[in-house]
Design an enzyme around this catalytic site. Structure first.
Site, mmCIF file in Angstrom:
data_model
loop_
_atom_site.group_PDB
_atom_site.id
_atom_site.type_symbol
_atom_site.label_atom_id
_atom_site.label_comp_id
_atom_site.label_asym_id
_atom_site.label_seq_id
_atom_site.Cartn_x
_atom_site.Cartn_y
_atom_site.Cartn_z
ATOM 1 N N HIS A 18 13.093 72.282 -17.280
ATOM 2 C CA HIS A 18 13.238 71.866 -18.671
ATOM 3 C C HIS A 18 12.148 72.170 -19.543
ATOM 4 O O HIS A 18 11.967 72.507 -20.681
ATOM 5 C CB HIS A 18 13.419 70.423 -18.649
ATOM 6 C CG HIS A 18 14.623 69.787 -18.190
ATOM 7 N ND1 HIS A 18 14.609 68.779 -17.251
ATOM 8 C CD2 HIS A 18 15.885 69.977 -18.422
ATOM 9 C CE1 HIS A 18 15.813 68.535 -16.997
ATOM 10 N NE2 HIS A 18 16.647 69.292 -17.649
ATOM 11 N N LYS A 42 27.782 59.696 -16.952
ATOM 12 C CA LYS A 42 26.845 59.726 -15.790
ATOM 13 C C LYS A 42 26.176 58.628 -15.284
ATOM 14 O O LYS A 42 25.928 57.564 -16.135
ATOM 15 C CB LYS A 42 25.912 61.085 -16.157
ATOM 16 C CG LYS A 42 26.311 62.286 -16.222
ATOM 17 C CD LYS A 42 24.892 62.923 -16.314
ATOM 18 C CE LYS A 42 25.423 64.693 -16.095
ATOM 19 N NZ LYS A 42 24.084 65.587 -16.471
ATOM 20 N N ARG A 91 21.320 78.230 -16.373
ATOM 21 C CA ARG A 91 21.078 78.659 -15.052
ATOM 22 C C ARG A 91 22.230 79.807 -14.406
ATOM 23 O O ARG A 91 21.860 80.797 -14.564
ATOM 24 C CB ARG A 91 20.824 77.576 -14.219
ATOM 25 C CG ARG A 91 19.458 76.766 -14.284
ATOM 26 C CD ARG A 91 19.456 75.371 -13.873
ATOM 27 N NE ARG A 91 20.341 74.522 -14.469
ATOM 28 C CZ ARG A 91 20.861 73.355 -14.355
ATOM 29 N NH1 ARG A 91 19.862 72.721 -13.745
ATOM 30 N NH2 ARG A 91 21.688 72.693 -15.049
ATOM 31 N N SER A 129 17.619 68.397 -11.958
ATOM 32 C CA SER A 129 17.496 67.100 -11.674
ATOM 33 C C SER A 129 18.167 66.446 -10.521
ATOM 34 O O SER A 129 17.575 65.770 -9.778
ATOM 35 C CB SER A 129 17.828 66.243 -13.065
ATOM 36 O OG SER A 129 17.157 66.579 -14.151
HETATM 37 P P1 ADP Z 1 23.059 67.562 -18.822
HETATM 38 O O1 ADP Z 1 23.074 66.204 -18.188
HETATM 39 O O2 ADP Z 1 23.290 67.475 -20.465
HETATM 40 O O3 ADP Z 1 23.317 68.603 -18.268
HETATM 41 P P2 ADP Z 1 20.209 68.252 -18.385
HETATM 42 O O4 ADP Z 1 19.094 67.264 -18.389
HETATM 43 O O5 ADP Z 1 20.672 68.422 -16.755
HETATM 44 O O6 ADP Z 1 21.272 67.591 -19.081
HETATM 45 O O7 ADP Z 1 19.870 69.457 -18.728
HETATM 46 C C1 ADP Z 1 19.448 69.663 -20.097
HETATM 47 C C2 ADP Z 1 19.515 71.228 -20.238
HETATM 48 O O8 ADP Z 1 18.691 71.882 -19.667
HETATM 49 C C3 ADP Z 1 20.952 71.902 -20.136
HETATM 50 O O9 ADP Z 1 21.334 72.808 -21.062
HETATM 51 C C4 ADP Z 1 20.537 72.604 -18.763
HETATM 52 O O10 ADP Z 1 21.578 73.778 -18.686
HETATM 53 C C5 ADP Z 1 18.997 73.052 -19.029
HETATM 54 N N1 ADP Z 1 18.479 73.018 -17.639
HETATM 55 C C6 ADP Z 1 18.241 72.036 -16.850
HETATM 56 N N2 ADP Z 1 17.487 72.769 -15.776
HETATM 57 C C7 ADP Z 1 17.134 73.884 -16.256
HETATM 58 C C8 ADP Z 1 16.520 74.990 -15.518
HETATM 59 N N3 ADP Z 1 15.941 74.805 -14.210
HETATM 60 N N4 ADP Z 1 16.272 75.983 -16.229
HETATM 61 C C9 ADP Z 1 16.784 76.192 -17.531
HETATM 62 N N5 ADP Z 1 17.674 75.387 -18.074
HETATM 63 C C10 ADP Z 1 17.688 74.222 -17.430
#
Ligand code: ADP
Length: 166
Positions: A18, A42, A91, A129
């Protein structure tokens, strides 16, 4: 006119993946708002306040960056803030279908808001996460995937988590 982007997500917890998107987003937009969303589908490990605290602590002081939360539609929030862009990270192919649907739905809800994707840095391809929470709960290691402050917060929830440097 300043271009403001909103980066929405669960951030449960915020990871180095992130943070990479946030850093690169700041190079593309004048202002970036990290939006901690409420997703009824979620179950979260950390409360919204805990997630905001972790984000604020690890991003430090950057005047062009702020953190907020909303339990409404993202496009409505974006419009309220005078922003025009939703920033998301991509990703693997597995992200693509969901992200594509979300982008299309948001576009349908408000055609003035564009979703912009940044590809993950190769280092963060597997950083997510859910995997971090799973590894932590099983007493694994999450070295290099989360900032130290987040590591300490995970350790409070999962005392078995192996130390970052071991
Ligand atoms: P959500 O629950 O909406 O998927 P996340 O907290 O998992 O939210 O992720 C928020 C955003 O960050 C999403 O667009 C996700 O694809 C992106 N994201 C999460 N981890 C990574 C990573 N390692 N590299 C690039 N983008 C990421």
């Amino acid at each position: 006119m300043a271009v403001i982007a909103v980066y929405p997500g669960s951030f449960d917890p915020i990871t180095n993946g992130h943070l990479d998107i946030i850093d690169r987003g700041l190079r593309c937009f004048d202002e970036l708002i990290v939006l901690v969303g409420y997703n009824p589908a979620k179950k979260f490990l950390f409360t919204v306040d805990e997630r905001i605290d972790m984000i604020k602590t690890v991003i430090g002081d950057e005047p062009r960056l702020s953190v907020d939360t909303s339990d409404g539609l993202i496009v409505d929030y974006v419009q309220q803030k005078g922003a025009r862009v939703i920033l998301r990270g991509l990703r693997a192919m597995s992200d693509f279908e969901y992200e594509f649907q979300m982008a299309l739905i948001n576009r349908r809800l408000n055609r003035d808001v564009e979703t912009v994707f940044l590809m993950t840095g190769s280092k963060w391809f597997y950083c997510n996460s859910s995997i971090i929470k799973e590894a932590s709960s099983l007493g694994g290691t999450v070295t290099g995937m989360v900032p130290d402050y987040v590591f300490r917060k995970l350790k409070e929830k999962y005392p078995k988590l192996k130390n970052n440097n071991s």
